[in-house]
Scaffold this motif. Structure first.
Motif, PDB file in Angstrom:
ATOM      1  N   SER A  36     -33.630 -62.091  34.186  1.00 53.11           N
ATOM      2  CA  SER A  36     -32.215 -62.799  34.130  1.00 53.11           C
ATOM      3  C   SER A  36     -32.399 -63.444  32.490  1.00 53.11           C
ATOM      4  CB  SER A  36     -32.156 -63.879  35.112  1.00 53.11           C
ATOM      5  OG  SER A  36     -33.344 -64.758  35.106  1.00 53.11           O
ATOM      6  N   CYS A  37     -31.314 -64.196  32.301  1.00 61.33           N
ATOM      7  CA  CYS A  37     -31.150 -64.588  31.093  1.00 61.33           C
ATOM      8  C   CYS A  37     -32.182 -65.810  30.875  1.00 61.33           C
ATOM      9  CB  CYS A  37     -29.842 -65.449  30.987  1.00 61.33           C
ATOM     10  SG  CYS A  37     -28.392 -64.443  29.844  1.00 61.33           S
ATOM     11  N   TRP A  38     -32.452 -66.290  32.244  1.00 64.55           N
ATOM     12  CA  TRP A  38     -33.653 -67.234  32.226  1.00 64.55           C
ATOM     13  C   TRP A  38     -34.958 -66.719  31.693  1.00 64.55           C
ATOM     14  CZ3 TRP A  38     -35.894 -71.811  31.833  1.00 64.55           C
ATOM     15  CH2 TRP A  38     -35.291 -72.954  31.976  1.00 64.55           C
ATOM     16  N   ASP A  47     -27.191 -64.408  39.518  1.00 60.46           N
ATOM     17  CA  ASP A  47     -26.287 -63.583  40.367  1.00 60.46           C
ATOM     18  C   ASP A  47     -26.750 -62.433  40.643  1.00 60.46           C
ATOM     19  OD1 ASP A  47     -24.972 -64.027  37.807  1.00 60.46           O
ATOM     20  OD2 ASP A  47     -23.788 -62.416  38.615  1.00 60.46           O
ATOM     21  N   GLY A  48     -27.017 -61.619  39.773  1.00 58.96           N
ATOM     22  CA  GLY A  48     -27.558 -60.207  39.876  1.00 58.96           C
ATOM     23  C   GLY A  48     -28.650 -59.962  40.806  1.00 58.96           C
ATOM     24  N   GLY A  49     -29.730 -60.954  40.442  1.00 56.99           N
ATOM     25  CA  GLY A  49     -31.046 -60.925  41.148  1.00 56.99           C
ATOM     26  C   GLY A  49     -30.944 -61.333  42.659  1.00 56.99           C
ATOM     27  N   THR A  50     -29.509 -62.014  43.030  1.00 51.98           N
ATOM     28  CA  THR A  50     -29.479 -62.580  44.257  1.00 51.98           C
ATOM     29  C   THR A  50     -28.431 -61.764  45.112  1.00 51.98           C
ATOM     30  OG1 THR A  50     -29.817 -64.792  43.145  1.00 51.98           O
ATOM     31  CG2 THR A  50     -28.857 -64.540  45.350  1.00 51.98           C
ATOM     32  N   CYS A  86     -29.941 -69.958  43.308  1.00 44.45           N
ATOM     33  CA  CYS A  86     -29.331 -68.791  42.354  1.00 44.45           C
ATOM     34  C   CYS A  86     -28.148 -69.648  41.421  1.00 44.45           C
ATOM     35  CB  CYS A  86     -28.374 -68.109  43.141  1.00 44.45           C
ATOM     36  SG  CYS A  86     -27.273 -66.880  42.324  1.00 44.45           S
ATOM     37  N   TYR A  87     -28.391 -69.395  40.008  1.00 46.43           N
ATOM     38  CA  TYR A  87     -27.595 -69.753  39.341  1.00 46.43           C
ATOM     39  C   TYR A  87     -26.660 -68.930  38.780  1.00 46.43           C
ATOM     40  CZ  TYR A  87     -30.043 -67.291  35.117  1.00 46.43           C
ATOM     41  OH  TYR A  87     -30.487 -66.232  34.441  1.00 46.43           O
ATOM     42  N   ASP A  88     -25.266 -69.237  39.143  1.00 45.48           N
ATOM     43  CA  ASP A  88     -24.389 -67.799  39.170  1.00 45.48           C
ATOM     44  C   ASP A  88     -23.470 -67.961  37.986  1.00 45.48           C
ATOM     45  OD1 ASP A  88     -22.527 -66.093  39.757  1.00 45.48           O
ATOM     46  OD2 ASP A  88     -21.832 -67.116  41.559  1.00 45.48           O
ATOM     47  N   GLU A 137     -21.717 -65.322  37.116  1.00 50.35           N
ATOM     48  CA  GLU A 137     -20.765 -64.326  37.708  1.00 50.35           C
ATOM     49  C   GLU A 137     -20.905 -62.953  36.977  1.00 50.35           C
ATOM     50  OE1 GLU A 137     -17.066 -66.724  37.825  1.00 50.35           O
ATOM     51  OE2 GLU A 137     -17.782 -66.830  39.887  1.00 50.35           O
ATOM     52  N   ALA A 138     -22.030 -62.725  36.356  1.00 50.54           N
ATOM     53  CA  ALA A 138     -21.871 -61.186  35.738  1.00 50.54           C
ATOM     54  C   ALA A 138     -23.609 -61.070  35.376  1.00 50.54           C
ATOM     55  CB  ALA A 138     -21.488 -61.169  34.477  1.00 50.54           C
ATOM     56  N   TYR A 139     -24.031 -59.739  35.042  1.00 50.39           N
ATOM     57  CA  TYR A 139     -25.264 -59.543  34.247  1.00 50.39           C
ATOM     58  C   TYR A 139     -25.198 -59.923  32.942  1.00 50.39           C
ATOM     59  CZ  TYR A 139     -25.744 -56.444  38.332  1.00 50.39           C
ATOM     60  OH  TYR A 139     -25.791 -55.716  39.705  1.00 50.39           O
ATOM     61  N   MET A 140     -25.574 -61.099  32.595  1.00 45.37           N
ATOM     62  CA  MET A 140     -25.252 -61.953  31.275  1.00 45.37           C
ATOM     63  C   MET A 140     -26.561 -61.449  30.217  1.00 45.37           C
ATOM     64  SD  MET A 140     -22.510 -62.964  31.304  1.00 45.37           S
ATOM     65  CE  MET A 140     -21.440 -63.926  32.475  1.00 45.37           C
ATOM     66  N   ASN A 141     -27.760 -61.293  30.966  1.00 45.53           N
ATOM     67  CA  ASN A 141     -28.904 -60.740  30.037  1.00 45.53           C
ATOM     68  C   ASN A 141     -28.767 -59.680  29.261  1.00 45.53           C
ATOM     69  OD1 ASN A 141     -31.710 -61.268  28.997  1.00 45.53           O
ATOM     70  ND2 ASN A 141     -32.171 -59.751  30.530  1.00 45.53           N
ATOM     71  N   THR A 142     -27.871 -58.456  30.069  1.00 47.36           N
ATOM     72  CA  THR A 142     -28.059 -57.203  29.680  1.00 47.36           C
ATOM     73  C   THR A 142     -26.503 -57.029  28.802  1.00 47.36           C
ATOM     74  OG1 THR A 142     -27.793 -56.808  31.962  1.00 47.36           O
ATOM     75  CG2 THR A 142     -29.924 -55.902  31.285  1.00 47.36           C
TER      76      THR A 142
HETATM   77  C1  LIG Z   1     -35.093 -52.764  38.297  1.00 51.33           C
HETATM   78  C2  LIG Z   1     -34.504 -53.412  37.107  1.00 51.33           C
HETATM   79  N1  LIG Z   1     -33.182 -53.054  36.653  1.00 51.33           N
HETATM   80  C3  LIG Z   1     -32.525 -53.559  35.848  1.00 51.33           C
HETATM   81  C4  LIG Z   1     -32.872 -54.506  34.712  1.00 51.33           C
HETATM   82  C5  LIG Z   1     -32.303 -54.824  33.796  1.00 51.33           C
HETATM   83  N2  LIG Z   1     -31.833 -56.128  33.858  1.00 51.33           N
HETATM   84  C6  LIG Z   1     -32.605 -57.326  33.536  1.00 51.33           C
HETATM   85  S1  LIG Z   1     -31.766 -58.588  33.646  1.00 51.33           S
HETATM   86  C7  LIG Z   1     -30.345 -58.042  34.357  1.00 51.33           C
HETATM   87  C8  LIG Z   1     -29.038 -58.755  34.810  1.00 51.33           C
HETATM   88  C9  LIG Z   1     -29.611 -60.144  35.338  1.00 51.33           C
HETATM   89  O1  LIG Z   1     -28.410 -60.808  35.804  1.00 51.33           O
HETATM   90  P1  LIG Z   1     -28.262 -61.875  36.463  1.00 51.33           P
HETATM   91  O2  LIG Z   1     -29.318 -61.882  37.770  1.00 51.33           O
HETATM   92  O3  LIG Z   1     -26.986 -62.192  36.923  1.00 51.33           O
HETATM   93  O4  LIG Z   1     -29.004 -62.908  35.493  1.00 51.33           O
HETATM   94  P2  LIG Z   1     -28.187 -63.410  34.116  1.00 51.33           P
HETATM   95  O5  LIG Z   1     -28.708 -62.634  33.330  1.00 51.33           O
HETATM   96  O6  LIG Z   1     -26.878 -63.175  34.299  1.00 51.33           O
HETATM   97  O7  LIG Z   1     -28.676 -64.929  33.940  1.00 51.33           O
HETATM   98  C10 LIG Z   1     -30.673 -56.366  34.509  1.00 51.33           C
HETATM   99  C11 LIG Z   1     -29.481 -55.756  34.958  1.00 51.33           C
HETATM  100  C12 LIG Z   1     -34.522 -54.675  35.115  1.00 51.33           C
HETATM  101  N3  LIG Z   1     -35.125 -55.975  34.666  1.00 51.33           N
HETATM  102  N4  LIG Z   1     -35.098 -54.417  36.291  1.00 51.33           N
END
Ligand SMILES: Cc1ncc(C[n+]2csc(CCOP(=O)(O)OP(=O)(O)O)c2C)c(N)n1
Ligand code: SF4
Ligand SMILES: [Mg+2]
Lengths: 382, 309
Positions: B50-52, B103-106, B128-130, B132-137
């Motif tokens: 995640s971003c974290w 949120d993606g991881g959750t 879950c810190y939300d 509302e999108a996949y920010m890290n990517t």
């Molecule tokens: C199996 C797998 N698929 C894709 C990724 C790429 N990836 C890393 S973080 C992330 C998105 C994270 O989103 P979120 O959980 O909402 O956390 P945020 O970055 O928004 O804080 C993705 C798609 C990965 N590390 N592992």
């Protein structure tokens, strides 16, 4: 004792502390027996009954990172599902032990033995040990923890579906106190510890990632020597030894078979029969596949006229995987000494490999003018 | 509540260091800092991608003063189950195992492992810190992205076409002992919830709204304001639920219209009046559903009191 129970006895004698697994044929008896052992207190361990193999490996990773001795077992689809986490366990340098009951991959559904599940995980950084008998399965499970914890790498011990997993053989259960002497409590160098907070697995930039991989590789190199050491130590206590590579009746042989898993036992029978007739044939059994025992193989196979490698697996578009790796290992042998290598693909999806199959392979190898470019498939009905 | 009173109630110990690498105005580190204050040093963090993963700092650094295990994206709850089991075997039942996931991881890739852990009632605290999108990517949609929002995979010409997944109800349906929502704009509420969760055994779930300036497209000094507006507009009600049954609002007050909240964010810029009305209707529907849950919990409790009397 059936092979699956040899696995659970091995894990239990090793005093695994956290077990996490998900059922799949032909591994189910491992999970069932271990959960019974945990439930009735014979084994003091936490059994996490996860919702998938993926979570089973993740839980083992968490447990091992927190310092526990962690164990799981799976097969085929379950192992494939774990793939990402197999890398995680190895690069995370976690000494997890896993038994894999070799089973073919679908489709179509096939629950019988085939080595493609484990060989597809060849490059994940797990030590791989293939077993021939249920005694070897039990002993190797315990040895696996010792090896894993000595080099901080995970170990996969491998046994054939049904031929071992569900076949009863006489197995000597080692004395638990002696096992405790052989395998004391795990003493991790680093673990998740609130008194010594550390971060594990953070972002690693190109300036240091390569070094991490080098350390992984050098641990693999050490595992090669370490295995001989722990195998000898096992022999001192329990009077049994397997070797990373075993040579069987190789003296003076002009033709050697190379096998792994239960095909080895059938091959021993064929070799004995042919030796009795005065034929100079022998056998090399490969127990260890990762790290690859290239040096030993070079020594054993150099100067032999013909070598036939039996592969119960296939890298589609190339060949049998053991044959390919042995070919590569023999490349730097003096051409005068280098054997002609014949690859045979046999027994996929649990098809029987009988003494007749092996006789056929020996005859074909003797009769051939030179090896063909592709491996020969034996027992194919097209 | 005056600033002084809040400061009095916030533990002084800092378990997160300065020098983390989040964007300016990011809510995610604020949330972590507060949660760790409430949990204290006997905490082990399991952190899926995640971003974290970046905010925590690259090897060999860490912005946390507690042990941290970086885990595969989809494995937060399962990895934490393993950590918990190991601690239990070591006789350590005191340390909190905290999953810190986006949120993606959750909501998405980690939901299976989370459901498994919740069903087993693993003794872990899952936050879950939300945002509302996949920010890290790079701001791709997740199933936590609200209807109508533009992301890099739901561009303004074809924005998010589904409503945000009701993750709290999903967790409540597992009948875990404690689940709650929180935001960085309500620090006392957040601290109280974490403190309460810490004392409970079993699976505890905290859903923290964490506005993200580059993802939501707002000024980086408006993070707290946006989180507050989300609560006031009823977009993100502050609630808690025990054992999946006893729902309670932890902050109430007059509801404000959703328009001003949306208008502050570039991700909703393309929406017309009609679409804002549609969002308002959905917010109202969800708010009423939540109110019914709370009311029926209250009447259940009255009922059981009456029986007891
Ligand atoms: C199996 C797998 N698929 C894709 C990724 C790429 N990836 C890393 S973080 C992330 C998105 C994270 O989103 P979120 O959980 O909402 O956390 P945020 O970055 O928004 O804080 C993705 C798609 C990965 N590390 N592992
Ligand atoms: S992209 Fe958003 S969530 Fe990620 S660090 Fe920046 S502000 Fe925080
Ligand atoms: Mg996110």
């Amino acid at each position: 004792m059936v092979g699956n129970h040899a696995v659970s006895w091995g894990a239990s004698l090793s005093r695994a502390e956290v077990i996490s697994a998900y059922p799949i044929t032909p591994q189910t008896q491992v999970v069932e027996q271990l959960s019974e052992m945990c439930a009735d207190g014979r084994l003091n361990a936490r059994f996490i009954k996860v919702e998938s193999e993926h979570s089973a490996m993740a839980a083992c990773i968490g447990a091992s990172a927190a310092g526990a001795r962690a164990f799981t077992a799976t097969s085929s689809q379950g192992l494939a599902l774990m793939h990402e986490l197999l890398h995680w366990a190895s690069l995370g340098r976690l000494p997890i032990v896993m038994a894999d009951i070799n089973r073919a991959l679908a489709p179509g559904w096939n629950i019988w033995t085939d080595q493609n599940d484990t060989l597809a995980q060849r490059d994940t950084g797990w030590i791989q040990l293939y077993c021939e008998t249920n005694q070897e399965v039990l002993d190797t499970t315990i040895q696996a923890f010792k090896l894993a914890e000595a080099v901080d790498l995970p170990v996969m011990l491998v046994l054939d579906a049904f031929y071992l997993s569900h076949t009863a053989e006489p197995v000597d259960i080692p004395d638990p106190e002696m096992v405790d002497v052989y395998l004391p409590r795990r003493e991790p160098r680093y673990r998740l510890d609130v008194n010594e907070p550390r971060a594990f697995g953070a972002l690693v930039r190109p300036d240091s990632y390569m070094e991490m991989r080098w350390h992984q590789q050098s641990a693999m190199d050490r595992a090669r020597a370490e295995f001989e050491h722990i195998d000898r130590e096992w022999e001192n206590l329990f009077c049994r030894r397997y070797g990373a590579v075993e040579s069987y009746r190789t003296e003076g042989a002009d033709l050697l078979l190379v096998t792994s898993g239960t095909i080895t036992s059938t091959a021993r029978f064929v070799i004995d029969r042919r030796r009795a007739r005065g034929e100079a044939v022998g056998l090399v059994k490969m127990k260890m596949f990762r790290p690859f025992p290239a040096d030993t193989l070079r020594t054993l196979l150099s100067g032999v006229e013909r070598v036939a490698v039996l592969d119960r697996n296939l890298s589609p578009g190339r060949s049998g995987i053991f044959a390919e790796e042995i070919r590569a290992a023999l490349y730097d042998v003096d051409p005068e000494e280098r054997p002609a290598l014949y690859g045979y693909v046999v027994g996929l999806g649990g098809r029987d490999v009988t003494p007749g199959t092996i006789d056929d392979i020996i005859d074909r190898t003797r009769g051939a003018a030179a090896p063909t470019r592709e491996d020969v498939w034996v027992g194919l009905n097209l | 509540m005056s600033q002084l009173m809040i400061a009095d109630r916030v533990p002084r110990e800092e378990l997160m260091t300065s020098g983390h690498v989040a964007c300016p105005g990011c809510a995610a580190p604020i949330a972590m800092r507060m949660v760790l204050k409430a949990l204290g040093p006997k905490t082990i963090v399991v952190m899926p991608a995640s971003c974290w993963s970046i905010i925590a700092g690259p090897w060999p650094q860490s912005s946390l003063k507690v042990p941290l295990y970086h885990a595969a994206f989809e494995t937060g709850a399962a990895t934490a189950s393993g950590v918990r089991a190991a601690l239990d075997m070591q006789g350590d039942t005191e340390t909190t195992v905290l999953v810190w996931a986006g949120d993606g991881g959750t909501f998405d890739i980690g939901l299976q492992a989370l459901s498994g852990a919740a069903e087993r009632n693993e003794n872990i605290l899952y936050c879950c810190y939300d945002n509302e999108a996949y920010m890290n990517t790079g701001i791709q949609r997740s199933s936590a992205t609200p209807w109508g929002a533009a992301t890099s995979t739901t561009p303004a010409v074809q924005p998010q076409s589904t409503h945000k997944k009701d993750i709290l109800a999903i967790l409540a349906a597992h009948r875990i002992p404690y689940a709650a929502t929180a935001t960085v704009a309500h620090p006392v509420d957040l601290l109280e919830k974490v403190t309460k969760a810490r004392a409970i055994r079993g699976t505890r779930f905290l859903h923290i709204l964490a506005p993200c300036p580059p993802g939501w497209k707002f000024e980086d000094d408006e993070t707290i304001e946006l989180a507050r507006m989300a609560v006031r507009a009823g977009v993100f009600p502050l609630v808690e639920v025990e054992h999946g049954e006893h729902w309670r609002f932890t902050a109430e007050g007059a509801r404000e219209p959703v328009g001003p909240y949306l208008r502050k964010q570039g991700r909703f810029r393309h929406l017309g009046e009609e679409q804002v009305r549609q969002i308002q209707a959905e917010v109202d529907r969800r708010w009423n559903a939540m109110r019914r849950r709370v009311e029926s919990s209250e009447s259940d409790e009255d009922g059981s009191l009456a029986e007891g009397g």
